[in-house]
Design an enzyme around this catalytic site. Structure first.
Site, PDB file in Angstrom:
ATOM      1  N   GLY A  72       0.276  -5.294   0.388  1.00  0.00           N
ATOM      2  CA  GLY A  72      -0.996  -4.820  -0.292  1.00  0.00           C
ATOM      3  C   GLY A  72      -0.873  -5.663  -1.608  1.00  0.00           C
ATOM      4  N   GLY A  90       0.777  -1.215  -0.188  1.00  0.00           N
ATOM      5  CA  GLY A  90      -0.006   0.132   0.104  1.00  0.00           C
ATOM      6  C   GLY A  90       0.824   1.463  -0.247  1.00  0.00           C
ATOM      7  N   ASP A 132      -1.403  -7.498   7.517  1.00  0.00           N
ATOM      8  CA  ASP A 132      -2.751  -7.476   7.198  1.00  0.00           C
ATOM      9  C   ASP A 132      -3.055  -8.064   6.099  1.00  0.00           C
ATOM     10  OD1 ASP A 132      -1.531  -5.300   5.722  1.00  0.00           O
ATOM     11  OD2 ASP A 132      -3.253  -4.247   5.942  1.00  0.00           O
ATOM     12  N   GLU A 178       5.526  -5.467   7.467  1.00  0.00           N
ATOM     13  CA  GLU A 178       4.887  -4.789   8.141  1.00  0.00           C
ATOM     14  C   GLU A 178       5.589  -4.513   9.669  1.00  0.00           C
ATOM     15  OE1 GLU A 178       2.287  -5.958   4.939  1.00  0.00           O
ATOM     16  OE2 GLU A 178       3.342  -7.164   6.536  1.00  0.00           O
TER      17      GLU A 178
END
Length: 495
Positions: A174, A123, A205, A197
């Site tokens: 992402g 992301g 996530d 992350e």
């Protein structure tokens, strides 16, 4: 019935999706003059239930859509930023996927990234970190982005048509969410997978709480806490990819898939099986074990399972300190984890343990709550600035700075749902406890079941031969048998 055709040779633009464009062979974007079709065309960009429409500032061409007969192509088009995912891209992809689900002309969806460097490197967290510094309003906007992203990931995980994610190049963060939940996940020699992350004060996530705990043994916990990278065929052996092709085969594979015609009454399983068998036709072979030994195998895998099986991060650190079989690996792993956010490490380990019992829907809904907490936590902004925005990167100053300071109560807060706050409203009602489609290599549990089913060694050869028909299965079978079984007078026993 198959429709066959040949595709003309073209020049070599930035992506293999572009190289297979059939524009010169048939008019896929004919001028629409019928008022009914014009109205339908305009509706395609409008807001659908639960899907926000395009917003001011959205980039016009950050995602490209194309059609190749029955295949619908989604190309992430930010190559200069390694196709990092932002809200503009998600807002374009979601309504298109919903439209294609209803279209009788759309048979298969394929997702890839422009250029040769990345499917998607993650992301656009730099933009989110800057947004978070604006205070509560910015933090809520960042949490809303994650909610939108998770809706897309969940839609892919529950898509009602064959979906293929091409993990060609960097596939992190992402990009993992856009790929690991699809029934078909193609790795190439250029694939670089990681969940980095904890490096930036966040947590793995995009459905990592569902996907990672369901990998063999403690591989998922190891990858989640350390951000270890897997390249090329290693992603097939680890269960992250379902197929491995050399990148040079992608163009012909896509053209072949575009020829497939499904029966109107074919079930999703039948369609997936046909896609799977068609993909097998384009096998390019795997690197030999001499060239590419199984990285997460043998005694190292035993050490991973031994050290990362504990329920607290402190116990994992202690196990690594005591590790003697792979001392150099353990010391490097300790050094790596010592640089990670202590809060991220503890939240991530809790996530890995709880995620084993979460359904696919619950995973994304719970992750949305955790992400919102991280947007309010100082480690995310500090981690992004230190590791991604500072030149050269610097060591982040985490708050709290030590594992001891991250109490159980602090971790509990990340998993609590504020009173009166609703869970993320997903776009698909489909839900499941384990992935319904298995087209990758057999899991270690599959091999254990096989061993326990074979009554004696005389039947081993035939049983193992049948089991190892998929490319790479024989190599994995041999590794697991060597590591987890012993031969006795009564036959092979699981150890």
């Amino acid at each position: 019935m198959l429709l066959r055709h040949s595709l003309p040779r073209t020049s070599t633009p930035s992506s293999w999706f572009s190289r297979i464009s059939p524009a010169s062979t048939m008019p896929l974007r004919a001028k629409v003059t019928n008022p009914t079709f014009v109205a339908a065309s305009k509706m395609s960009t409008a807001s659908t239930s639960g899907i926000p429409g395009r917003q001011a500032g959205d980039e016009p061409d950050d995602v490209l859509f194309n059609s190749l007969y029955g295949v619908r192509l989604v190309e992430l088009n930010r190559p200069n930023k390694l196709n990092s995912l932002n809200g503009s891209m998600v807002r374009k992809i979601l309504p298109r996927l919903k439209e294609w689900e209803k279209s009788q002309l759309a048979n298969i969806v394929m997702l890839s990234g422009a250029g040769t460097k990345a499917l998607c490197a993650g992301g656009d967290v730099a933009a989110l970190a800057l947004q978070n510094e604006k205070g509560e309003e910015g933090q809520k906007a960042s949490a809303d982005f994650f909610g939108l992203e998770y809706k897309l990931d969940h839609l892919i995980a529950t898509y009602s048509k064959p979906f293929i994610s091409v993990m060609d190049g960097i596939t992190m963060g992402g990009g993992v969410g856009l790929s690991v939940h699809a029934p078909f996940r193609i790795a190439t020699e250029r694939t670089v997978f990681a969940m980095p992350e904890t490096t930036i004060g966040f947590f793995p996530d995009v459905g990592g709480s569902f996907f990672l705990p369901r990998l063999d043994g403690e591989i998922g916990t190891y990858l989640a806490l350390t951000s270890e990278r897997l390249t090329g065929v290693q992603n097939l052996y680890a269960g992250i990819a379902t197929h491995y092709f050399h990148s040079s085969a992608l163009r012909n594979l896509t053209a072949r898939l575009s020829e497939l015609v499904f029966s109107d009454h074919a079930s999703l399983r039948e369609r997936l099986d046909l896609v799977n068998s068609t993909m097998a036709e384009y096998s390019t072979g795997l690197p030999t074990l001499e060239e590419e030994p199984i990285k997460l195998g043998g005694s190292l895998r035993t050490a991973i399972d031994r050290c990362f099986s504990y329920s607290t991060v402190e116990e994992i650190f202690e196990a690594l300190e005591k590790e003697t079989t792979h001392k150099a690996w353990a010391e490097k792993t300790l050094e790596t984890m010592s640089q990670r956010s202590p809060t991220s490490l503890k939240v991530t380990l809790r996530q890995m343990r709880l995620g084993k019992s979460w359904s696919i829907s619950e995973a994304f809904q719970r992750e949305h709550q955790i992400a919102a907490h991280f947007m309010r936590h100082p480690d995310f902004v500090e981690g992004v600035k230190a590791r991604l925005m500072s030149k050269p990167p610097r060591q982040a100053k985490w708050q709290p700075a030590t594992l001891q300071e991250v109490t159980t109560d602090r971790v509990d807060q990340f998993f609590s749902v504020p009173e009166g706050e609703e869970l993320l409203d997903l776009l698909s009602e489909t839900n499941y406890e384990s992935y319904p489609h298995q087209y990758g290599l057999p899991s270690e549990k599959d091999i254990q079941d096989l061993v326990q089913r074979i009554p004696n060694t005389s039947q081993e050869a035939q049983e193992f031969a049948n089991f190892g028909k998929k490319e790479g299965a024989r190599e994995k079978l041999a590794e697991v048998l060597a590591r987890r079984t012993v031969l006795t007078a009564q036959g092979r026993k699981w150890n």
